[in-house]
Scaffold this motif. Sequence first.
Motif, PDB file in Angstrom:
ATOM      1  N   ASP A  62       0.835  -2.369   2.511  1.00  0.00           N
ATOM      2  CA  ASP A  62       0.406  -1.906   2.748  1.00  0.00           C
ATOM      3  C   ASP A  62      -1.315  -2.174   3.364  1.00  0.00           C
ATOM      4  O   ASP A  62      -1.381  -2.575   2.146  1.00  0.00           O
ATOM      5  CB  ASP A  62       0.497  -0.429   2.924  1.00  0.00           C
ATOM      6  CG  ASP A  62       0.507   0.182   3.962  1.00  0.00           C
ATOM      7  OD1 ASP A  62      -0.049  -0.072   5.248  1.00  0.00           O
ATOM      8  OD2 ASP A  62       0.690   1.607   3.808  1.00  0.00           O
TER       9      ASP A  62
ATOM     10  N   THR B 155      -6.256  -2.444  -0.098  1.00  0.00           N
ATOM     11  CA  THR B 155      -4.514  -3.084  -0.052  1.00  0.00           C
ATOM     12  C   THR B 155      -3.351  -2.759  -1.484  1.00  0.00           C
ATOM     13  O   THR B 155      -3.977  -2.823  -2.529  1.00  0.00           O
ATOM     14  CB  THR B 155      -4.666  -4.932   0.312  1.00  0.00           C
ATOM     15  OG1 THR B 155      -5.621  -5.293   1.021  1.00  0.00           O
ATOM     16  CG2 THR B 155      -3.594  -5.498  -0.562  1.00  0.00           C
TER      17      THR B 155
ATOM     18  N   THR C 208       3.338   5.335  -0.402  1.00  0.00           N
ATOM     19  CA  THR C 208       3.027   3.368  -0.781  1.00  0.00           C
ATOM     20  C   THR C 208       4.963   3.612  -1.953  1.00  0.00           C
ATOM     21  O   THR C 208       5.817   3.316  -1.947  1.00  0.00           O
ATOM     22  CB  THR C 208       2.449   2.923  -0.824  1.00  0.00           C
ATOM     23  OG1 THR C 208       1.437   3.032   0.641  1.00  0.00           O
ATOM     24  CG2 THR C 208       3.193   1.136  -1.242  1.00  0.00           C
TER      25      THR C 208
ATOM     26  N   LYS D 218      -4.743  -0.245   4.673  1.00  0.00           N
ATOM     27  CA  LYS D 218      -5.938   0.989   5.239  1.00  0.00           C
ATOM     28  C   LYS D 218      -7.480   0.425   5.544  1.00  0.00           C
ATOM     29  O   LYS D 218      -8.098   0.102   4.611  1.00  0.00           O
ATOM     30  CB  LYS D 218      -6.054   2.149   5.362  1.00  0.00           C
ATOM     31  CG  LYS D 218      -6.469   3.412   5.261  1.00  0.00           C
ATOM     32  CD  LYS D 218      -5.102   3.061   6.680  1.00  0.00           C
ATOM     33  CE  LYS D 218      -5.927   4.816   6.855  1.00  0.00           C
ATOM     34  NZ  LYS D 218      -5.272   5.720   8.256  1.00  0.00           N
TER      35      LYS D 218
END
Length: 182
Positions: free
Chosen positions: A142, A127, A172, A144
């Motif tokens: 964001d 995160t 990012t 993943k």
Amino acid sequence: MKYNIGVLISGDGSNLNAIINNGINVKFVVSNNQNARGLLIAKKNNIPVYTFKNLLILEAEVSKLILHYNTELLVLAGFMKILSRKFIHSLPHNSIINLHPSLLPAFQGKNAIIQALDYGVKYTGITIHYVDEGIDTGMIIDQKILSINKDDTFNTLQARIKIIEHNLYPLTIKRLLDKKRN
């Protein structure tokens, strides 16, 4: 387009290295640990380094460095100290970001990978979030996801998480800085 950031580290600097290798202009690196291996990466790349063991002094000096180097974003890359409320609120809103090796809000704080393995979850990930006064509680930028394999150990899972971090964090950072400029 040049991206100007400051980076705070405490350890080996693998994410710092990924940021540098992705063309982001790191203006300075600060560590609370004078033996952090990441400082060698910064020095090798001719980036000014500063170390301050005392967190209050570190925060005061970082504030000065942000102004001096005209940085647009403060990036925590394995920085293992909690920044004070006063420091966080002294900077522009959403100008500090952090990377955490879990899918927040799960497994906040230290040892997130061990927590995920001990809990027996099937998925974890990373995160990227804004830093607020809490521990890994800031607004998520964001995430993943990553499957945990049955035979994963701390080392194998950490290595797979690092690969994702090294790809997603620089992207990012660039996206956030592009957004600030537009």
